[in-house]
Design an enzyme around this catalytic site. Structure first.
Site, PDB file in Angstrom:
ATOM      1  N   TYR A   1      37.012  46.696  54.535  1.00 16.46           N
ATOM      2  CA  TYR A   1      35.677  45.813  54.070  1.00 16.46           C
ATOM      3  C   TYR A   1      36.128  44.390  54.722  1.00 16.46           C
ATOM      4  CZ  TYR A   1      32.024  43.708  51.454  1.00 16.46           C
ATOM      5  OH  TYR A   1      30.994  43.322  50.860  1.00 16.46           O
TER       6      TYR A   1
ATOM      7  N   TYR B   1      30.745  52.988  42.514  1.00 18.29           N
ATOM      8  CA  TYR B   1      31.756  51.975  42.666  1.00 18.29           C
ATOM      9  C   TYR B   1      31.516  51.124  41.684  1.00 18.29           C
ATOM     10  CZ  TYR B   1      34.752  48.177  44.279  1.00 18.29           C
ATOM     11  OH  TYR B   1      35.522  47.359  44.406  1.00 18.29           O
ATOM     12  N   HIS B   2      30.355  50.316  41.618  1.00 18.37           N
ATOM     13  CA  HIS B   2      29.947  49.033  40.879  1.00 18.37           C
ATOM     14  C   HIS B   2      29.684  49.557  39.391  1.00 18.37           C
ATOM     15  CE1 HIS B   2      28.642  48.951  45.203  1.00 18.37           C
ATOM     16  NE2 HIS B   2      29.364  47.734  44.997  1.00 18.37           N
TER      17      HIS B   2
ATOM     18  N   LYS C   1      21.403  28.006  37.117  1.00 15.77           N
ATOM     19  CA  LYS C   1      22.208  28.727  38.108  1.00 15.77           C
ATOM     20  C   LYS C   1      21.886  28.480  39.627  1.00 15.77           C
ATOM     21  CE  LYS C   1      24.502  32.771  38.107  1.00 15.77           C
ATOM     22  NZ  LYS C   1      25.970  32.166  38.497  1.00 15.77           N
TER      23      LYS C   1
ATOM     24  N   ASP D   1      24.811  33.394  43.679  1.00 12.87           N
ATOM     25  CA  ASP D   1      25.704  34.209  43.346  1.00 12.87           C
ATOM     26  C   ASP D   1      24.704  34.714  41.954  1.00 12.87           C
ATOM     27  OD1 ASP D   1      27.869  34.997  41.327  1.00 12.87           O
ATOM     28  OD2 ASP D   1      27.515  33.275  40.497  1.00 12.87           O
TER      29      ASP D   1
ATOM     30  N   HIS E   1      25.940  36.612  39.294  1.00  9.90           N
ATOM     31  CA  HIS E   1      26.595  36.622  37.983  1.00  9.90           C
ATOM     32  C   HIS E   1      26.258  35.780  37.141  1.00  9.90           C
ATOM     33  CE1 HIS E   1      29.045  38.456  41.189  1.00  9.90           C
ATOM     34  NE2 HIS E   1      29.484  39.578  40.478  1.00  9.90           N
TER      35      HIS E   1
END
Lengths: 309, 662
Positions: free
Chosen positions: B18, B172-173, B536, B540, B542
């Site tokens: 990756y 995966y996530h 924020k 991103d 998160h």
């Protein structure tokens, strides 16, 4: 603009006096009828914020400026408030033609503080349309209707709040009904017909206006254009025969009574000879500013209370 | 010993890494180097602006261009990315989701420009939007139109790009977000069924094509350190997929029922402490998805040993590629039939996972499927529960992590001595990318661009397939931002529920009550309640930290304006002014705090608000924190500051100090 709102929000006595002076001047000097004042109300999750977002996107390209006062409940226990609805109101955040101020309803659940009234008065001087968004079904409709020319109720189909709304006898207040059809087609249609038949039964103070019931989708923006047309139609209706002066006059009287009641209770009102006498006094009083009347009558009550001690 | 040439060996999986950073040209160089060293496929990492559909010169892109992947703004970037790499022979995986239809269109256009027909293209677009809402955060459009884009791509590729995997359903996530193996299987399969059901319901896909469509659905898995359980997990997935595709879609050909999947071995579990140990972890995790022939991965990408420290260098990536090569070519793994057939232990565990996963999957289906289970937050809540249990187990030592909660006494690692042990992206990359973008915009034919965008919107609003119109737009020179804006106009931009409003907090302890009393006293002094803006900035996604701060601030009696993810510094400053807040809290985890915080401070000054205090939280190295404080930031918080009550008390201090100054 924001500084003026900070001032009217300030509870310290010397600031309150300054704020009152400012508001008095503003209310006297404001052009009439000035900005369109529109209340948007409905249960939490009915899609009010998303709808406002779509409205901003509809109005800004026409060159209209928009101010939004978003009122959220505050915690009774801590006084803290999460003004979280703002999250879906983004389309205009870096546009000077859009102004958004969130306010916590500090007096009582769902109710409006004096600061909201002051905020609307100030914003109406600068922006073409001022929206007040409140959460809840019940008390808030009556409160908001005193601040606005047009009251809009957003119904969330299939949640029972429509029925509750009708049961509470609040059908006569809103001037426009919106049914958010985003979630369910047939249920939304049914809600529309429920509202329409409910409306045909009740009586309204303004018999010349039949409130339209519109289907909108905050999600894909459909129906927003028709909604704006309905808002404009209601504004034209109010301007015919000068209904708007009458409506604002009534609203201002109700505001004064509400503010005095909140501050001094019914015992305080009795010092002015009771509710009925106050009403007729207000009807004859030519003072245009609600803020000035609140201050004057408040002083009168305090004077009377001091004497009776 | 038998003669080597007589031994029949299975063909190994596709070896990938990756990667991508800075620019198309720099990434192309890296890809060619990796291929020359024996890599057999490519895995493209895109930067956040490309993933979220904004051009490199968009205000939101500032500080993010070329950071976590390669910026691809238009067809010439895509051509440059694959220069000298024959696309008819390459197998390319692209980690791209909300803008997947666009990046695939650019790939097709770049191939056609180099004389390669789309029929010959092989590879994968990740294209799993559900897990973006649940964990990864690069969504753009609301769930409904996003699912429609996916279904368009599946319907289009099945004939037009028949060797393409249009979606890589990601468990995966989910694992990264805390999922147990059962939840991984259940939620990823429920996602796959939502896509297949949508395609099946389309008028333009005939029933007889459905088995082929089923055959194109592939998966993307994580492989964790519990490698025996991982072996059982992939076996359970292979068996369950075979069953479901037969039952639900009537697929008769067993080949089309095969569970095909690629893997990125677990990166999040790699440790910063004693980082050399990560090589051993990677090897063991690789076994989980390669050991069982029946359920072996089709493509594998391994992280680098030092990923917890920063961006890996070419040498670090080469080391991981060598792990794959040694396992495939030196060992005898590929010479045997399935090693676990007939194992009672493996069989029993496989059966247990399969049954439990089926039950959980059916629960989600009964709710109305994955879209409903995103909107009602069911899956998110289950994941949070699992994650909490896992972190608690590590905290109390029930789950051992060598070098972290046990065996921490160690020699200093010679591998991380010196400053050059990670890769640093050149700061000039963003400026150069914007220069190239502007030059490209000036070169293209504006009429063709406008016509292609109009066509795209017409097709989408009339219910047509997104792909042909997007490929035309790619050829015409439309940019990533323009394509995405056209879709935003039609679909709107999704603001996922933050969940903070509903979140209940437990009764307040004496420390919280003390802060609450200080907030009340200060509010009285200020004349109105202490009001804070939590912002924020950047791309991103998160948002956990910001949400926790917002809820805590409410609980100590502050009025909190929280506006969710992806804000520009200009939007934050305008909100701060309009809202009349007393303090701003910024949360930034993507590493672009330098640029974003500086911008906010500069704009505050322009707005006449230089006295408004700003506190910042994020993954911020000490020397950066020093720089931020020098620039005027009142407080800087990093993940080690877990005591929220203390942070609230300090915010009260900050506001009290600033109001005393005025």
């Amino acid at each position: 603009m924001a500084e003026a709102l900070n001032l009217t929000d300030d509870q310290r006595p010397e600031r309150q006096a300054a704020a009152l002076k400012l508001l008095d001047i503003l209310e006297r000097e404001a052009p009439f009828p000035g900005a369109a004042r529109i209340g948007i109300t409905g249960a939490p999750g009915a899609g009010k914020s998303t709808l406002l977002d779509a409205l901003v996107r509809e109005l800004r390209p026409r060159g209209e400026t928009v101010a939004i006062v978003a009122v959220d409940p505050s915690s009774q226990r801590t006084g803290g408030a999460l003004l979280g609805d703002r999250i879906r109101l983004r389309s205009g955040s870096s546009d000077p033609g859009v102004f958004i101020r969130s306010m916590a309803a500090r007096d009582r659940l769902g109710g409006l503080s004096d600061a909201t009234h002051a905020g609307v008065t100030i914003l109406a001087l600068v922006f073409d349309r001022v929206f007040i968004e409140t959460v809840g079904v019940g008390q808030s409709e009556a409160d908001v209707s005193r601040l606005v020319d047009t009251l809009v109720f957003v119904a969330n189909p299939g949640t029972g709040d429509v029925l509750q709304f009708m049961k509470a006898g609040l059908l006569e207040l809103p001037d426009i009904f919106l049914v958010n059809k985003a979630d369910a087609g047939p249920i939304a249609e049914r809600t529309v017909s429920e509202l329409e038949s409910g409306l045909s039964l009740g009586e309204r103070s303004d018999a010349a206006w039949t409130p339209p019931v519109l289907l909108t989708s905050a999600r894909d923006g459909s129906g927003v254009h028709q909604f704006v047309e309905a808002l404009d139609a209601h504004r034209r209706h109010l301007q015919n025969d000068d209904r708007i002066s009458q409506r604002r006059g009534e609203a201002a009287r109700a505001l004064v009574i509400g503010a005095l009641q909140r501050r001094y209770g019914s015992f305080g009102l009795q010092q002015l000879g009771g509710l009925a006498s106050l009403r007729s006094r207000l009807a004859e009083d030519p003072t245009p500013s609600a803020f000035t009347r609140i201050a004057r009558l408040g002083a009168e009550i305090e004077e009377a209370l001091r004497k009776s001690d | 010993m038998s003669d080597r040439s007589e031994r029949k060996r299975d063909r190994p999986w596709v070896f990938r890494t990756y990667s991508g950073h800075s620019s198309a040209r720099a990434s192309n160089e890296l890809y060619r180097t990796n291929l020359a060293r024996g890599q057999t496929g490519l895995s493209v990492a895109f930067d956040l602006p490309t993933q979220t559909g904004v051009d490199s010169d968009h205000p939101l892109a500032r500080g993010e261009v070329g950071k976590v992947g390669v910026p691809i703004g238009h067809v010439e970037d895509m051509s440059a990315l694959f220069e000298g790499i024959p696309l008819d022979q390459m197998n390319t995986s692209m980690t791209i989701n909300s803008t997947a239809a666009w990046l695939l269109s650019l790939y097709v256009a770049a191939a056609e420009r180099s004389g390669v027909d789309a029929q010959k293209l092989q590879g994968t677009t990740q294209n799993d939007i559900i897990k973006e809402y649940l964990s990864r955060g690069t969504y753009v459009f609301p769930p409904e139109p996003s699912m429609r884009l996916i279904s368009d791509m599946v319907a289009y590729t099945v004939d037009a790009i028949p060797k393409w995997n249009p979606i890589n359903v990601c468990s995966y996530h989910l694992q990264e977000a805390g999922a147990t193996p059962v939840q991984e299987i259940a939620y990823s399969f429920a996602t796959a069924l939502a896509v297949l059901d949508a395609v099946k319901a389309r008028d333009d896909v005939p029933d007889e094509a459905i088995p082929r469509v089923v055959g194109r659905i592939s998966f993307f898995l994580n492989s964790g350190i519990r490698f025996v359980e991982e072996i059982c997990k992939v076996r359970a997935m292979a068996e369950l997929w075979d069953q479901i595709t037969k039952e639900r879609y009537g697929v008769e050909d067993p080949k089309l029922r095969r569970f095909r999947y690629g893997v990125q071995v677990n990166s999040l579990g790699l440790t910063e402490a004693q980082p050399e140990n990560n090589v051993i972890r990677i090897v063991l995790e690789t076994l989980g998805v390669t050991a069982s022939k029946k359920a072996r991965c089709r493509a594998l990408q391994l992280p680098a040993w030092n990923e917890a420290l920063g961006l890996p260098r070419p040498w670090d990536q080469q080391w991981s590629l060598r792990i794959q090569q040694i396992l495939a070519y030196e060992t005898d793994l590929l010479e045997y039939a399935d090693l676990f057939d007939g194992s009672f232990v493996v069989e029993a565990k496989t059966r247990e996972l399969l049954e439990e996963a089926r039950t959980e999957m059916e629960k989600v289906l009964a709710m109305g499927g994955v879209v409903a289970a995103v909107e009602n937050a069911y899956m998110k809540q289950r994941l949070v529960e699992s994650q909490t249990a896992r972190s608690r187990a590590i905290e109390v030592g029930d789950q051992i992590v060598v070098g972290v909660n046990r065996f921490t006494e160690a020699e200093p690692s010679p591998l991380v001595e010196g400053k050059q042990s990670i890769l640093k992206v050149d700061d000039a990359a963003e400026r150069e990318q914007i220069e190239r973008l502007n030059a490209f915009r000036n070169r293209r034919n504006p009429e063709e661009v406008a016509a292609a965008l109009t066509n795209l919107k017409d097709v989408l609003s009339s219910g047509g397939n997104v792909m042909p119109a997007s490929i035309r737009a790619a050829h015409a020179g439309v940019t990533t931002g323009e394509w995405s804006d056209a879709l935003r106009e039609l679909f709107g931009e999704y603001r996922a529920p933050t969940g903070v409003v509903a979140r209940q907090t437990n009764g307040a302890g004496p420390r919280t009550q003390a802060v609450r009393e200080r907030v009340r006293a200060l509010s009285e002094q200020l004349g109105r309640p202490l009001k804070v803006l939590i912002g924020k900035p950047g791309l991103d996604g998160h948002s956990n930290g910001a949400e926790q701060i917002a809820v805590k601030a409410r609980d100590v009696g502050m009025e909190v304006v929280y506006e969710g993810i992806r804000l520009t510094p200009a939007e934050i400053v305008q909100s701060a002014r309009d809202e009349g807040v007393h303090v701003i809290g910024l949360s930034i985890l993507s590493g672009s705090h330098g640029v974003l915080v500086t911008d906010v401070l500069a704009l505050l000054k322009d707005a006449g608000l230089s006295g408004l205090p700003v506190v910042v939280g994020g993954i911020i190295p000490d020397e950066d924190a020093e720089t931020l404080r020098d620039a005027g930031v009142s407080r800087v918080y990093t993940p080690k500051d877990f005591d929220l009550t203390r942070i609230m008390g300090e915010i009260v201090d900050v506001v009290a100090e600033s109001s005393a100054d005025h």
